[in-house]
Every structure is written in structure tokens, then in C-alpha cells.
Design a protein around this motif. Structure first.
Motif, PDB file in Angstrom:
ATOM      1  N   SER A 232      -6.767  11.696   3.375  1.00  0.00           N
ATOM      2  CA  SER A 232      -8.188  12.129   3.230  1.00  0.00           C
ATOM      3  C   SER A 232      -8.937  11.087   2.227  1.00  0.00           C
ATOM      4  O   SER A 232      -8.198  10.298   1.501  1.00  0.00           O
ATOM      5  CB  SER A 232      -8.294  13.339   2.522  1.00  0.00           C
ATOM      6  OG  SER A 232      -9.610  13.645   2.343  1.00  0.00           O
ATOM      7  N   VAL A 233     -10.282  11.094   2.452  1.00  0.00           N
ATOM      8  CA  VAL A 233     -11.070  10.043   1.814  1.00  0.00           C
ATOM      9  C   VAL A 233     -11.707  10.869   0.589  1.00  0.00           C
ATOM     10  O   VAL A 233     -12.631  11.721   1.139  1.00  0.00           O
ATOM     11  CB  VAL A 233     -11.821   9.222   2.673  1.00  0.00           C
ATOM     12  CG1 VAL A 233     -12.851   8.242   1.803  1.00  0.00           C
ATOM     13  CG2 VAL A 233     -11.238   8.406   3.570  1.00  0.00           C
TER      14      VAL A 233
ATOM     15  N   ILE B 112       0.906  -1.185   0.058  1.00  0.00           N
ATOM     16  CA  ILE B 112      -0.086   0.019   0.157  1.00  0.00           C
ATOM     17  C   ILE B 112       1.035   1.385   0.014  1.00  0.00           C
ATOM     18  O   ILE B 112       1.969   1.295   0.644  1.00  0.00           O
ATOM     19  CB  ILE B 112      -0.862  -0.081   1.156  1.00  0.00           C
ATOM     20  CG1 ILE B 112      -1.826  -1.280   1.319  1.00  0.00           C
ATOM     21  CG2 ILE B 112      -1.827   1.238   1.313  1.00  0.00           C
ATOM     22  CD1 ILE B 112      -2.717  -1.439   2.507  1.00  0.00           C
ATOM     23  N   HIS B 113       0.335   2.238  -0.889  1.00  0.00           N
ATOM     24  CA  HIS B 113       1.214   3.376  -0.684  1.00  0.00           C
ATOM     25  C   HIS B 113       1.623   4.330   0.665  1.00  0.00           C
ATOM     26  O   HIS B 113       0.491   4.090   1.799  1.00  0.00           O
ATOM     27  CB  HIS B 113       0.234   4.600  -1.624  1.00  0.00           C
ATOM     28  CG  HIS B 113       1.024   5.994  -1.705  1.00  0.00           C
ATOM     29  ND1 HIS B 113       2.115   6.162  -2.520  1.00  0.00           N
ATOM     30  CD2 HIS B 113       0.653   6.972  -1.041  1.00  0.00           C
ATOM     31  CE1 HIS B 113       2.423   7.492  -1.985  1.00  0.00           C
ATOM     32  NE2 HIS B 113       1.319   8.002  -1.054  1.00  0.00           N
TER      33      HIS B 113
ATOM     34  N   VAL C 128     -11.795   6.218  -2.582  1.00  0.00           N
ATOM     35  CA  VAL C 128     -10.221   6.332  -2.821  1.00  0.00           C
ATOM     36  C   VAL C 128      -9.538   7.050  -1.594  1.00  0.00           C
ATOM     37  O   VAL C 128     -10.268   7.882  -1.007  1.00  0.00           O
ATOM     38  CB  VAL C 128      -9.675   7.167  -4.106  1.00  0.00           C
ATOM     39  CG1 VAL C 128     -10.362   6.318  -5.226  1.00  0.00           C
ATOM     40  CG2 VAL C 128     -10.217   8.563  -4.282  1.00  0.00           C
ATOM     41  N   LEU C 129      -8.409   6.465  -1.261  1.00  0.00           N
ATOM     42  CA  LEU C 129      -7.680   7.121  -0.066  1.00  0.00           C
ATOM     43  C   LEU C 129      -6.696   8.043  -0.585  1.00  0.00           C
ATOM     44  O   LEU C 129      -5.951   7.430  -1.704  1.00  0.00           O
ATOM     45  CB  LEU C 129      -6.847   6.100   0.768  1.00  0.00           C
ATOM     46  CG  LEU C 129      -7.754   5.230   1.995  1.00  0.00           C
ATOM     47  CD1 LEU C 129      -6.905   4.173   2.307  1.00  0.00           C
ATOM     48  CD2 LEU C 129      -7.944   6.295   2.882  1.00  0.00           C
ATOM     49  N   VAL C 130      -6.460   9.083  -0.554  1.00  0.00           N
ATOM     50  CA  VAL C 130      -5.685  10.011  -1.082  1.00  0.00           C
ATOM     51  C   VAL C 130      -4.467  10.717   0.043  1.00  0.00           C
ATOM     52  O   VAL C 130      -4.944  10.987   1.153  1.00  0.00           O
ATOM     53  CB  VAL C 130      -6.672  11.511  -1.424  1.00  0.00           C
ATOM     54  CG1 VAL C 130      -5.620  12.516  -2.027  1.00  0.00           C
ATOM     55  CG2 VAL C 130      -7.604  10.974  -2.558  1.00  0.00           C
TER      56      VAL C 130
ATOM     57  N   ALA D  80      -1.236  11.240  -4.983  1.00  0.00           N
ATOM     58  CA  ALA D  80      -0.973   9.694  -5.108  1.00  0.00           C
ATOM     59  C   ALA D  80      -2.114   9.396  -4.127  1.00  0.00           C
ATOM     60  O   ALA D  80      -2.587   9.864  -3.197  1.00  0.00           O
ATOM     61  CB  ALA D  80       0.438   9.519  -4.478  1.00  0.00           C
ATOM     62  N   PHE D  81      -2.512   8.170  -4.597  1.00  0.00           N
ATOM     63  CA  PHE D  81      -3.859   7.542  -3.940  1.00  0.00           C
ATOM     64  C   PHE D  81      -4.128   6.287  -3.990  1.00  0.00           C
ATOM     65  O   PHE D  81      -3.216   5.574  -4.844  1.00  0.00           O
ATOM     66  CB  PHE D  81      -5.221   8.385  -4.548  1.00  0.00           C
ATOM     67  CG  PHE D  81      -5.439   7.847  -6.007  1.00  0.00           C
ATOM     68  CD1 PHE D  81      -6.411   6.813  -6.164  1.00  0.00           C
ATOM     69  CD2 PHE D  81      -4.869   8.556  -7.202  1.00  0.00           C
ATOM     70  CE1 PHE D  81      -6.527   6.501  -7.719  1.00  0.00           C
ATOM     71  CE2 PHE D  81      -5.006   8.270  -8.327  1.00  0.00           C
ATOM     72  CZ  PHE D  81      -5.804   7.154  -8.566  1.00  0.00           C
ATOM     73  N   GLU D  82      -4.805   5.501  -3.043  1.00  0.00           N
ATOM     74  CA  GLU D  82      -5.126   4.223  -3.169  1.00  0.00           C
ATOM     75  C   GLU D  82      -6.700   3.814  -3.427  1.00  0.00           C
ATOM     76  O   GLU D  82      -7.307   4.302  -2.547  1.00  0.00           O
ATOM     77  CB  GLU D  82      -4.806   3.499  -1.998  1.00  0.00           C
ATOM     78  CG  GLU D  82      -3.114   3.236  -1.678  1.00  0.00           C
ATOM     79  CD  GLU D  82      -2.823   1.925  -2.476  1.00  0.00           C
ATOM     80  OE1 GLU D  82      -3.471   1.421  -3.197  1.00  0.00           O
ATOM     81  OE2 GLU D  82      -1.569   1.947  -2.653  1.00  0.00           O
TER      82      GLU D  82
END
Length: 764
Positions: free
Chosen positions: A409-410, A401-402, A463-465, A450-452
């Protein structure tokens, strides 16, 4: 044989341990989820009652009852109607009290002289309270007079609203201790609150309670401890002193082994506790142990039989099998170098090679499934199920994971009008569109952050930012998601609303940002489809002044009663503009009350019920609106319908009034004092307005119509009788014969004597 026994024993042990752990984890998660659902239900009730209480307390009529030293009976009656409407439209509400500190009186029911309840405890509570008291639920019992005159007892939960603006829902920090000038008390039905706790109660051996910080039981699943303080119980005391958000204990309670689970919510001042029978919870595990034992015994019997039958075929070629494996895996002889090998050895060798190939395929499958496991882990992280920091670090490394640097933030993308979306598209088309949305988000969000990616859960893609620069985050996020919305609209023909959660300091707190997104979702109702929502936008839009809202509501109802649609639309636009900073449930509550007030005004103004305006139908239609714009369109349609009904009712009234006056004139036109003032007074109208509706209906003025009737009668009397002119003049309402002659000549062109002579000549 020994190998078979050992293998089966190991298999049984591994299965039992694995399933035991899974069962325990499942029980813990289920108990926590049940308590969390109960907490969400109570949170909704608490916020709803808080909003309703403040709105009712600020009502001008309610304020008069609370503050005035003397309240007129008419004011009491109108206020009682309003309180009754609130109680009747909210099934969870038991009753509402109004307390006046100036007189020391508490009004139980303003529409009756004798109260149905005796509540001395509340009187004491109100006289001793102060404005520093926080917003809390107070469990109590009250005496009730039954219809047969007997006294009974009911359990209620009271919520006190004081008249000071510094009362807050969460904390009393910095509040004053001044005595309250008055108060509003909303009493809730304990049974309705109890029903909301049934999701955490599985059977008769399970018990759930809501506790305050000192151990007071606000409500419980069977009301056995309602209003009692259980802070002295050792299990409850340990839970209340714990700092954990949730957990469980195994205790002996009343001689039986029990599992005590608890859950706390940051938004609520309560602890939710469930006590369940240990034997009931682990009944599944005992059944599992019995099943595994039977299964392994069956395997043992089959293994013994098969081992005896296959021993010869297994052990005779065993040496050749070892030699072949050595040759293929270590010596690396060329194919065909050893032609002496038997066919069965060649078969076993090929099978082993096939196993190796399948192992390679399995490794690839595991690699592909890693992405699925990663998304599942991130979903659990956002739901708050993972709390240990070391666990997060291990899984972050395992799933690659990044690495989020400073803040996280979401961002959640929500498909608008999702109910229509799933109706018009089959399952395959839905998945295709969702996949396209994911690709567009990934392509256009990458240049900014960049996000997951997490997953598409029904209508929401999350997404997770990695926030990076906090000062520019919301500006960059707004630009990125606006670009994404435009591209989705152009490419797929659908609209997407975006929720930008608050930034948090670490990945383990990401669930807070996700919860913030879920809190923003109800605000989409006011902002409409294709909107971008975050905390700053909501705060800027929250401009509604409740005093201004009440004034606008009154002017809107007045415009509707006067059939002034322009005034209705103008006031409605002002109300709608002030609603944009509030969530869906609050807006619907405001418009439910506005609709009810409007219907009551219409029925009161015309002293009649309108069958076309049945409130249940209006309530159902109102709550079907998906956006604020739809709600506004629906409400305008409702007002237009009401205006049409009012105009129709006014027209019927006007026709009936004119016909009654015509009948009266035909019977009394011979009276000299009959005139427009007398007739207007009889119709309960002003002379000017009466004259207007009479002319519109008859086509003549009142005086013209009376004069025409008098002239027709005088003509008949002149022809059919020999009465003197003076007598005929008096018989048709003219006391002055000269004036009668003037009117008659103006009407016929000749004097009464001339008219009589001409008519007699004609007859002869």
C-alpha cells in the motif's frame, strides 16, 4: 597511431549507440506522456459532463418538460432560462436538448418557437435508444442556420442521459433494455475537445485521435476523421486488438514512414492514438550522428599532432614505468630501496597512486548515490513506467529494496496550505521542514510497518508500506498516521493530511495504490487540514440525497429572500454535511450553481439588477476557497451581503410608497369615501401591512392623519368664510353634519359655531 584510430572509432560507436538508445527511449516516453495528459484531460471532461448531466436531469423543472404530455409555456420559459444558464456558464457546452418520449418531441431551444438547429439524426437516435445504452460520447454533425439565413454545418459531440437510474458511466453489464421515458442531451463543442489534444501534437506532421473500441473516431486533432470509423485501417486494427496499455508501431502510411503510438486508461473506454512522422521524430538522432562525426574527426587530428610531439617523452621512460609499477604493486619493496629511479618515474608512480586513491573515493560516491538511484526508481515505479516483472525483481535486488510479502500500500503525507507554506518560508527553510517531516515519519511509522520511503515531491512525501495483516491494516495505519500528525503539529507547527491508498497484491501494481492516493487528494477540500483519508471514509461520508439537496437549496434561497439568516445557516449546514463525501471540483460546481440560482432569484424578485452582485466576481471569490469551512464562511458572508441589499431596497420602496400615498391624501382627503382600504389597494398592499408601514413612517394612523387634515381645513373655512356648517362639513368629506360636529368638538374642545364665534371675538 593505430591505437588512436581504434580508440576514436570505439568511442564514436559507443557514443552513437548510447545516444540513439536514449533518444528512442525519450521519444517513447514523451509520446506516452503526451497521450496520458490528453487522457487525463478527457477524463476530467467526461466526469464533469456526467455529473452535470445527472444533476440537470434530476431538476424538477427539467423533469416536467421530459415527462409531461403537455408543458405550460411559463414552465417552458423558466426551464429555458435554467438551460441557458448552464450553457452560458460552461464554455465547452454547445447546446442542450430535452426529449419527451410520450410526445416524441425533441426540444432544441425552449425559449424560441423556431429551432436554430436541424438535427434529424438525434431524433432517430433518441427514438431508437433504450435504457441499456451506456454513457458514451457520440461524434455528429448538425445543420445550423447562420444569421444571414444560410445553412451551415457544425461538428459536435453528443452525450445522452436517460431517465433510468441504472445508467452507468463505465459498463452496461446487467442493464435492462426497456425504452427510455425521456432523455437529456448535452452537446459539446468539438473545437474545445480538440484543443485539449494539442499537447500530443508537436507540428503539422503529427496527428492525434480518440477511438472507441470499434474504431469510431470520437475526436481528433484536426477533425479530418471526426465521426469516421478507422477500424478497417491495419495499424488501427492491430492497436484495437492489442491487450497492452501502451506501445508503438513503425508503419508506412500514405507512402511515408510513421510512428504510431497508443495509450489506454483503465478509467476510460477509449484508445488514444498519435501518428507522427518518423523523419521528424528522429531528426535529432541524425543531427547527433553528424555532431559526433565532427567531434571525433577533431579529436583524431589533435591526437595525431599530440602523438607525434609526445612520442619521445612517452616511449623512452616506458620500461622504467613498468618496472616501477611492478615494484610498487607486486614486489612491495620498502620506500627508498631503489634510489636509482629518475624523477619523472617517481612522478608517474605518485600519479598512479593518486589515481587509486581517487578510485576509492569514487566507490564511496557510488555507494552514496545508490540511495538517490533507488528513490528515482521507486518514483518511476509509482508512475507506472516499469512493467516487466523481471525488471522489478532485478532492481529490487540491486537497490536492496524491502521484500514485500503479501500486499503493498502507498501512504502519502501532504503539507496543508502549501501555497502559503512556500510564501512564508525561503527555499532553505522549506527543505529543513521537509527533512524534519521525513525523520518524524521514519521514526514513528517503523514500530507499525516495514516500509520504503520514496521521495518528497513538492507538497507530498510518499512511502511504500508492507501491509501484512489486511484485516488490521487500516486500523493500524490510522493509529500510526494520527500519532505522526500530532507530533508534526507539536514539533514543527504545521498540519499534514494523510492519504492511505488501497492495498495491492504486488510491487508492480503499486502505481494503482498511488493513483488511489491522488484520487483521494481532492477530498481534502471537504475534510479540511490535518485529515486522514482512505476509501472507506469517503464512502461513509457520501450521504447526499439529490432530492434533499434541491429542497435545502430552495429553502436556503427562500430564507435569504425573507432575510431569515437563521434559516439560511441551518440549511447551509445541512448542505455542507452532505458534501463531505465528494471531491473539490464537484462541491465547487454545486455552489457555483447555488450562487447563480440565488442571484437569479434576487434579481427576479425585485425586477432589478444589483451591481454589487456581479457573478464573475462571485465566481472568482468562490473558487479561491481552499477548504469546505472557508467556502461555508464565504457563502454566509455573501448571504449577509444580499440580505443587507434586500433590506435597503425594501426600505427605499416603503419610503417611496408612503410618500406617494401622502400626496394622494393631500389631493383627495375632501372625498368622503377615502379610507385605509382604498389607500392600501392603491399601494398594492394588504390593509394591515399598509397601516403598519404608514404608522411607522408618519407617526400616525391613516384615519388620524386624514382627520387632522380635515380639521385644519374646516378651521380655516370657519374663520375666513361665512359658509354654513352643513356646507363646510360636506367640503371636508363629512356628509353628516352632526358627525362632523362631534369630531370637531373632540378635536378642538368646542363646536364649530363656538369656534367661529371665539375666533371672531379675538379678531375684534
Amino acid at each position: 597511431m593505430a591505437i588512436v584510430l581504434i580508440s576514436i572509432t570505439l568511442l564514436s560507436s559507443v557514443l552513437y549507440i548510447q545516444f540513439s538508445r536514449s533518444s528512442l527511449e525519450e521519444i517513447q516516453l514523451n509520446q506516452r506522456e503526451n497521450l496520458r495528459q490528453t487522457a487525463e484531460h478527457m477524463s476530467f471532461i467526461r466526469e464533469y459532463i456526467f455529473s452535470l448531466g445527472l444533476q440537470t436531469l434530476r431538476d424538477s423543472e427539467v423533469m416536467d418538460v421530459i415527462y409531461s404530455s403537455e408543458v405550460p409555456e411559463l414552465k417552458k420559459y423558466t426551464t429555458s432560462l435554467k438551460i441557458a444558464n448552464i450553457v452560458n456558464s460552461n464554455p465547452i457546452i454547445h447546446s442542450i436538448y430535452l426529449y419527451n418520449a410520450k410526445t416524441g418531441d425533441i426540444q432544441y431551444d425552449l425559449s424560441h418557437n423556431t429551432p436554430l438547429y436541424e438535427d434529424p439524426g438525434m431524433v432517430k437516435e433518441l427514438t431508437e435508444m433504450n435504457t441499456g445504452q451506456t454513457f458514451r460520447f457520440i461524434p455528429r454533425s448538425v445543420s445550423v442556420y447562420e444569421p444571414d439565413g444560410e445553412r451551415g454545418e457544425e461538428k459536435i459531440i453528443s452525450v445522452i442521459f436517460t431517465d433510468r437510474v441504472n445508467q452507468r458511466i463505465h459498463s452496461d453489464e446487467g442493464s435492462t433494455k426497456l425504452p427510455a421515458d425521456g432523455a437529456l442531451v448535452i452537446n459539446l463543442k468539438s473545437e474545445d475537445v480538440q484543443n485539449g489534444m494539442k499537447s500530443a501534437v508537436k507540428d503539422g506532421d503529427s496527428y492525434t485521435a480518440i477511438l472507441e473500441g470499434d474504431g469510431l473516431v470520437v475526436s481528433d486533432s484536426n477533425l479530418r476523421d471526426f465521426g469516421k470509423n478507422r477500424g478497417g485501417d491495419s495499424s488501427i486494427s492491430d492497436i484495437l486488438s492489442s491487450n497492452a496499455d501502451w506501445g508503438y508501431q513503425v508503419r508506412h502510411i500514405d507512402g511515408s514512414k510513421a510512428v504510431v503510438s497508443y495509450y489506454r486508461s483503465e478509467s476510460l473506454p477509449w484508445t488514444f492514438v498519435n501518428i507522427s512522422s518518423y523523419s521528424m521524430l528522429f531528426e535529432k538522432q541524425r543531427s547527433l550522428l553528424l555532431t559526433i562525426s565532427i567531434f571525433c574527426a577533431a579529436i583524431l587530428c589533435v591526437g595525431i599532432v599530440l602523438s607525434l610531439l609526445a612520442a619521445r617523452n612517452i616511449y623512452l621512460p616506458f620500461g622504467k614505468l613498468i618496472q616501477t609499477i611492478d615494484n610498487q604493486l607486486f614486489s612491495r619493496k620498502l620506500p627508498g630501496a631503489d634510489r636509482a629511479q629518475s624523477d619523472d618515474v617517481r612522478y608517474i608512480s605518485d600519479a598512479f597512486t593518486n589515481v587509486l586513491e581517487h578510485a576509492d573515493h569514487l566507490a564511496l560516491s557510488v555507494k552514496d548515490s545508490n540511495a538517490i538511484l533507488k528513490r528515482d526508481y521507486l518514483k518511476r515505479l509509482l508512475s507506472g513506467h516499469i512493467e516487466m516483472e523481471k525488471d522489478i525483481q532485478d532492481k529490487t535486488s540491486l537497490f536492496q529494496i524491502h521484500s514485500f510479502h503479501e500486499s503493498v500500500s502507498v501512504i502519502t503525507f501532504c503539507l496543508d496550505d502549501y501555497s502559503r507554506f512556500i510564501k512564508i518560508h525561503d527555499r532553505q527553510k522549506q527543505n529543513e521542514i521537509k527533512t524534519s517531516v521525513e525523520l518524524i515519519v521514519h521514526k514513528l511509522l517503523t514500530p507499525y510497518f516495514a516500509f520504503e520511503p520514496v521521495d518528497f515531491d513538492e507538497e507530498m512525501y510518499t512511502v511504500l508500506v508492507d501491509v501484512g495483516d489486511k484485516t488490521a491494516y487500516y486500523t493500524d495505519a490510522q493509529s500510526a498516521v494520527t500519532n505522526i500528525q500530532q507530533n508534526i503539529q507539536l514539533t514543527l507547527g504545521i498540519s499534514v493530511s494523510v492519504l492511505i491508498g488501497q492495498s495491492v497484491s504486488s510491487l508492480e501494481d503499486a502505481y494503482l495504490s498511488y493513483s488511489n492516493c491522488l484520487e483521494l487528494l481532492p477530498y481534502r477540500f471537504a475534510h479540511g487540514p490535518n485529515s486522514v483519508l482512505h476509501n472507506d471514509i469517503i464512502e461513509r461520508k457520501r450521504t447526499m440525497d439529490f432530492t434533499s439537496l434541491d429542497k435545502r437549496k430552495k429553502r436556503l434561497i427562500e430564507g435569504c429572500m425573507l432575510s431569515n439568516m437563521e434559516q439560511v445557516k441551518r440549511e447551509l449546514d445541512g448542505i455542507m454535511e452532505g458534501m463531505r463525501g465528494y471531491p473539490q471540483h464537484y462541491i465547487l460546481l454545486i455552489f457555483n450553481q447555488l450562487s447563480l440560482d440565488l442571484l437569479k432569484s434576487v434579481e427576479t424578485g425585485f425586477d432589478a439588477d444589483f451591481e454589487e452582485l456581479e457573478f464573475n466576481n462571485i465566481y472568482r471569490e468562490l473558487n479561491q476557497a481552499d477548504t469546505l469551512a472557508e467556502l461555508q464562511t464565504w457563502f454566509i458572508t455573501l448571504c449577509e451581503k444580499i440580505i443587507r441589499l434586500l433590506e435597503s431596497r425594501r426600505l427605499n420602496r416603503k419610503t417611496s410608497t408612503v410618500q406617494d400615498i401622502l400626496d394622494y391624501i393631500s389631493e383627495n382627503y375632501r372625498k368622503s369615501d377615502i379610507g385605509i382600504e382604498q389607500l392600501a389597494e392603491r399601494a398594492s398592499l394588504s390593509p394591515g401591512y399598509f397601516g403598519k408601514i404608514f404608522s411607522e413612517s408618519v407617526g400616525k394612523t391613516v384615519n388620524e392623519y386624514i382627520t387632522e387634515l380635515r380639521m385644519q381645513t374646516s378651521k380655516r373655512l370657519l374663520v375666513t368664510t361665512s359658509h354654513p356648517i352643513v356646507e363646510i362639513s360636506a367640503s371636508v368629506g363629512y356628509n353628516n353634519p352632526a358627525y362632523f360636529t362631534t369630531i370637531f368638538k373632540k378635536h378642538t374642545g368646542m363646536t364649530p359655531n363656538q369656534y367661529r364665534s371665539e375666533q371672531r371675538k379675538t379678531e375684534h
